[in-house]
Design a protein around this motif. Structure first.
Motif, PDB file in Angstrom:
ATOM      1  N   ASN A 343      -4.406 -99.286 -48.481  1.00  0.00           N
ATOM      2  CA  ASN A 343      -4.493 -98.989 -50.060  1.00  0.00           C
ATOM      3  C   ASN A 343      -3.575 -97.744 -50.441  1.00  0.00           C
ATOM      4  O   ASN A 343      -2.881 -97.540 -49.347  1.00  0.00           O
ATOM      5  CB  ASN A 343      -6.676 -98.068 -50.033  1.00  0.00           C
ATOM      6  CG  ASN A 343      -7.345 -99.808 -50.016  1.00  0.00           C
ATOM      7  OD1 ASN A 343      -7.304 -99.514 -51.204  1.00  0.00           O
ATOM      8  ND2 ASN A 343      -8.433 -99.512 -48.944  1.00  0.00           N
ATOM      9  N   TYR A 344      -3.604 -96.697 -50.947  1.00  0.00           N
ATOM     10  CA  TYR A 344      -2.777 -95.747 -51.679  1.00  0.00           C
ATOM     11  C   TYR A 344      -3.701 -94.340 -51.218  1.00  0.00           C
ATOM     12  O   TYR A 344      -3.411 -93.294 -52.155  1.00  0.00           O
ATOM     13  CB  TYR A 344      -2.488 -95.937 -52.976  1.00  0.00           C
ATOM     14  CG  TYR A 344      -1.723 -97.288 -52.870  1.00  0.00           C
ATOM     15  CD1 TYR A 344      -0.105 -97.399 -52.688  1.00  0.00           C
ATOM     16  CD2 TYR A 344      -2.858 -98.104 -53.068  1.00  0.00           C
ATOM     17  CE1 TYR A 344      -0.273 -98.149 -53.000  1.00  0.00           C
ATOM     18  CE2 TYR A 344      -1.314 -98.845 -53.681  1.00  0.00           C
ATOM     19  CZ  TYR A 344       0.089 -99.008 -53.262  1.00  0.00           C
ATOM     20  OH  TYR A 344       0.721-100.598 -53.642  1.00  0.00           O
ATOM     21  N   ASN A 367      -2.056 -96.535 -45.722  1.00  0.00           N
ATOM     22  CA  ASN A 367      -2.278 -95.991 -46.939  1.00  0.00           C
ATOM     23  C   ASN A 367      -1.112 -94.592 -46.248  1.00  0.00           C
ATOM     24  O   ASN A 367      -0.069 -94.586 -46.066  1.00  0.00           O
ATOM     25  CB  ASN A 367      -3.661 -94.991 -46.476  1.00  0.00           C
ATOM     26  CG  ASN A 367      -4.321 -95.904 -46.594  1.00  0.00           C
ATOM     27  OD1 ASN A 367      -4.965 -96.034 -48.104  1.00  0.00           O
ATOM     28  ND2 ASN A 367      -5.599 -96.321 -45.990  1.00  0.00           N
TER      29      ASN A 367
END
Length: 401
Positions: A343-344, A367
């Motif tokens: 994800n971020y 991430n």
């Protein structure tokens, strides 16, 4: 010719009627139908189901045969004991002659061929179950004439073609199980207001689902491993009685309404689609397993997910901090699986020396941060611990616009 058939039936009936005073003589049409059905099927090696089908005795005493007065009302072919080899052969059209039949099942085995079109003559049929065999061809649209049918289970066969709209229009359906076939085309609307279970997984169904595809009575919906497309938010908003929902491995798009997380669902499987947008539950999520992985969801992770036992949010576009409530419940072993990789995400407040409970799993690699704790991740997560800086900068700029 008709007189000859009648004469043969009379002779056959005389063989057993003198020894079966307690039971009414079986109707000649049913007697002959059972004889033909018996000739069309055989026991596989190790099965002895038909061994006692001796037509010199009363057929209503045969294993799997249930009668009411002089008519057969239930026919369950094969030994239902777990591990029984089952039967081989075909389903003869003579089945359509058992006009009072309310239940017809065949145990798993090696039954081949097609379903007879004249099943439509069984106007009293309520239960049709022939799963885990090798039936092929189309599911007859004529089944749509069985207005009293409640359960249709033809799963784990080799049926092809589309699901006829006539079947979806049956008014009293409660269970439809057509999974693990080769069905194609679109999913027809199902109108029965008593439908509670619909299983269509592992087929080749395609197209979008109309907003009125399913009644609000539905409790179990399983559609994974098809090629279904389009949004489902309007459909899910109506289905407030669901306790199981699996839409995984399709090509669904659009958003997921927050209200779905308040349904009495115990297992929510939405992974491997093209869903997008933020996820906003309206209150604490009590679903035990939530899998939203491999989609295009974005936004911050809701703290309302802290009460989920197994939470898969990996391979999306979530950003921001991991909610503290998730971390706290993970460390107390209330969360068993927390997958946030790919994800971020930019931060997670957790002591680097904290010990993850042995029965819990955490993965936060790849991430926009250095993983604060080192934990084993699934092999498919790769070896990179953090997402490249340029990707994070690009994503931050895109998010700001």
């Amino acid at each position: 010719m008709r007189s000859v058939v009648s004469f043969i039936a009379t002779l056959a009936l005389l063989h057993y009627s003198t020894c079966s005073f307690a039971l009414p003589v079986l109707h000649p049409q049913d007697f002959l139908a059972l004889q033909v059905i018996r000739k069309s099927m055989h026991d596989l090696p190790g099965s002895h189901f038909f061994a006692s089908w001796d037509f010199t005795s009363h057929p209503c005493n045969f294993p799997g045969v249930l009668c009411d007065a002089d008519r057969v009302i239930s026919l369950n072919l094969g030994d239902s004991t777990a591990g029984s080899p089952g039967l081989t052969g075909r389903i003869d059209p003579a089945i359509g002659k058992l006009s009072a039949l309310a239940e017809f099942t065949v145990v798993p085995g090696r039954i081949i061929g097609t379903l007879p079109e004249n099943l439509s003559q069984l106007k009293n049929l309520r239960f049709l179950g022939i799963s885990r065999n090798f039936l092929s061809g189309r599911i007859p649209a004529a089944i749509g004439q069985l207005k009293r049918l409640q359960t249709l289970d033809l799963s784990f066969n080799q049926f092809t073609g589309s699901i006829a709209r006539e079947i979806g229009a049956l008014p009293e359906l409660s269970n439809v199980i057509l999974c693990n076939n080769r069905l194609s085309g679109s999913v027809p609307p199902f109108v029965s207001q008593t439908l509670t279970r619909l299983e269509l997984r592992h087929n080749n169904l395609s197209g979008s689902l109309p907003p009125n595809a399913f009644p609000s009575s539905l409790q179990y919906l399983s559609l994974p491993w098809n090629r279904l497309t389009g949004p489902v938010d309007r459909i899910l908003t109506r289905l407030n009685r669901l306790n199981y929902l699996d839409l995984s491995s399709n090509q669904f798009t659009g958003c997921i309404p927050g209200i779905i997380f308040s349904s009495p669902i115990t297992n929510l499987q939405l992974q491997r689609n093209k869903f997008s947008g933020p996820i906003s539950p309206v209150n604490q999520v009590t679903i035990q397993t939530v899998d939203l992985s491999f989609n295009r969801f974005s936004g911050e992770i809701s703290p309302f997910f802290s009460t989920v036992q197994s939470l898969y949010l990996n391979n999306n576009r979530f950003w921001g901090q991991v909610p503290g409530g998730l971390v706290k419940r993970l460390l107390s072993a209330n969360i068993q699986i927390l997958y946030l990789q790919h994800n971020y995400l930019t931060g997670m407040e957790i002591n680097p020396t904290a010990e993850i409970p042995i029965r819990s799993s955490l993965c936060v690699q790849y991430n926009c941060m250095v993983p604060p704790v080192q934990t084993p991740c699934p092999l498919k997560a790769g070896k990179q611990k953090s997402r490249p800086t340029e990707q994070c900068v690009e994503w931050k700029g895109r998010k700001g616009n």
